[in-house]
Design an enzyme around this catalytic site. Sequence first.
Site, short mmCIF file in Angstrom:
data_model
loop_
_atom_site.label_atom_id
_atom_site.label_comp_id
_atom_site.label_asym_id
_atom_site.label_seq_id
_atom_site.Cartn_x
_atom_site.Cartn_y
_atom_site.Cartn_z
N CYS A 1 -7.15 -2.42 4.78
CA CYS A 1 -6.40 -1.04 4.10
C CYS A 1 -7.58 -0.73 2.93
O CYS A 1 -8.22 0.45 2.96
CB CYS A 1 -5.17 -1.53 3.88
SG CYS A 1 -4.88 0.93 3.64
N SER B 1 0.41 4.16 1.71
CA SER B 1 0.74 4.94 3.01
C SER B 1 2.52 3.95 3.46
O SER B 1 2.81 5.00 4.13
CB SER B 1 0.01 4.42 4.42
OG SER B 1 -1.72 4.27 3.29
N CYS C 1 0.86 -1.52 -0.29
CA CYS C 1 0.26 -0.03 -0.07
C CYS C 1 0.62 1.15 0.17
O CYS C 1 1.65 1.37 0.58
CB CYS C 1 -0.59 0.07 1.33
SG CYS C 1 -1.63 1.61 1.50
N HIS D 1 5.18 5.68 1.77
CA HIS D 1 4.91 7.42 2.39
C HIS D 1 6.45 7.56 2.86
O HIS D 1 7.21 8.54 2.84
CB HIS D 1 4.31 8.22 2.45
CG HIS D 1 2.63 8.06 1.57
ND1 HIS D 1 3.20 8.96 0.52
CD2 HIS D 1 1.56 7.99 2.06
CE1 HIS D 1 1.70 8.73 0.09
NE2 HIS D 1 0.92 8.68 0.29
N HIS E 1 0.41 -3.24 6.85
CA HIS E 1 -0.61 -3.08 7.83
C HIS E 1 -2.06 -3.63 7.07
O HIS E 1 -2.97 -3.39 7.97
CB HIS E 1 -0.48 -1.52 7.88
CG HIS E 1 -0.85 -0.96 6.55
ND1 HIS E 1 0.18 -0.27 5.89
CD2 HIS E 1 -2.27 -0.50 5.62
CE1 HIS E 1 -0.28 0.08 5.06
NE2 HIS E 1 -1.98 0.16 4.70
#
Length: 364
Positions: free
Chosen positions: A167, A42, A40, A45, A63
Site C-alpha cells: 500500500c 485509508s 494506514c 477514514h 489491507h
Amino acid sequence: MRTRSAIFRGAKQPISVEETILQDPQAGEVLVRVAATGACHSDYHAVDGRNEAPMIPPLVMGHEGAGVVEGIGAGVTDFAEGDHIVFAIRPMCGKCKYCSTNRPNLCNGIGNEPGRMRDGSTRFTTPEGETLYHGLATFSERTVVPEWSLVKVPNDVPIERLASIGCAVVTGVGAVVNTAQVTEGATVAVWGCGGVGLNVIQGAVIAGASRIIAVDVDDKKFSFASDFGATDTIDASKLNAVEEIITMTNGGTDYTFEVIGNPQTTRAAFEATCPGGTACMVGVPPEGGEVTIPMRPLFFDRRLIGTSAGTGRPRVDFPWFIELYKQGRLKLDELQSRFRPLDEINEAFEDMLSGEVARTIVRP
Ligand code: APR
Ligand code: ZN
C-alpha cells in the site's frame, strides 16, 4: 480454524479484537499467516466516520501487509506452503482491458462486491456464526484471500520488513514513477508527510528529482521528511505553502502531490505547479468531495491528475522495490517506526494521528 482478528463494528467506536473462525481456502484461494501489517489512514477514514464505503461493518480490517503461505485451495499452482508473499491492494485478473494494457491497478475483471469473495460469500465468522465481511483482512493472525491478491517475494529478506510495500510504498513511489512519471531534474512538492507521503518523497528521489519540498501542518513530520529525501520543508500551519513554493522555485514546481485527501490541499497543490506542471491527487477523497480550481492556470498546459494504487503493477513493481531496498535505495526499515501486537490496533491508529511515527506496524 480459530484465529484472532481486528473487527470494524461501526464508525466512532474502538476497533474490537476478537476470536474469529476462518474457513479453509477454497478453489483459487490461499491461507496466509500475516507476519506484519501497517496501520494506514485509508482504513481509518472508515473508523472516524469520514468514508464508510467500502468498509461495511462488521468487517475484518487491514489491507497493507506481508506474510507466509500456510495452505492453498484447489487449483492453486503459483503458491506453496512456506512461500513469502506481499498482499496487493488491487487484485488483478490478468485478462481484462486494464490488465492487458499495463494498468492492473484498474482491473475490472473480478467484480467482487465490497467485503466479499467473488462468489458473494465470506471466509470469516464470529464463533457464534455472525458473518464478517473482509477484503484482504490483514489485521488478523491468519487470512484467506484469492491468489490474484498475492505477489510471491524472495525469502532472503525478513518478511516483516515488506509489510508496507503493498500500500504505502506502491501508492507513493508508484504515483511518482508510474502515474505522474516525474522526470530527472524536475522539482516536486508534496502535501502530507505520513506513511504514504514519505513514499512520494522517496519516489521523487528515485526518479532523480532536484528540489523536493515537503509540506505538512505537524512539525513532528519534518525530520521524517528530511530523512526520506526532502530538500526543503514548509509548515503550512504557519505559512502559505503555495506562495512559499512559488517564491522558492520562481514560479512553482514541475510536479505536486496531494497525499491527504482534502479538497483545499488538492487545490493548493494545483496552484503551486508551474506552467506545464502536473498536480497529482494521491489521498483518498472524502465521500462526495469536490475540488474547484481556477481556470486560467489550466490554460498554460497544467494538469490535475489522479492515481489509484500508484498505477502499480504488483508483479513487476514489488520485486523492483525489494531490489531497491537491498541496494539501500528504498527505505523500508525507517518506515517502521513502531511495532505493536494485534491487541494494540487502536493504539496503532493513535500513533498515526499523533504524528509521532512514519508507520506503526502491527505483528499479529
Ligand atoms: N496540510 C498539510 N498536511 C496535512 C494537512 C493539511 N491541511 N492535514 C493533514 N496533513 C498531514 C498530517 O499531519 C499527516 O502528516 O497529512 C499527513 C497524513 O498522513 P497519515 O495520517 O500518516 O496518512 P497516510 O497513511 O500517509 O495516508 C494519507 O493517502 O492513501 C491515502 O487514505 C490515505 O487519504 C490518506 C492519505
Ligand atoms: Zn493503505
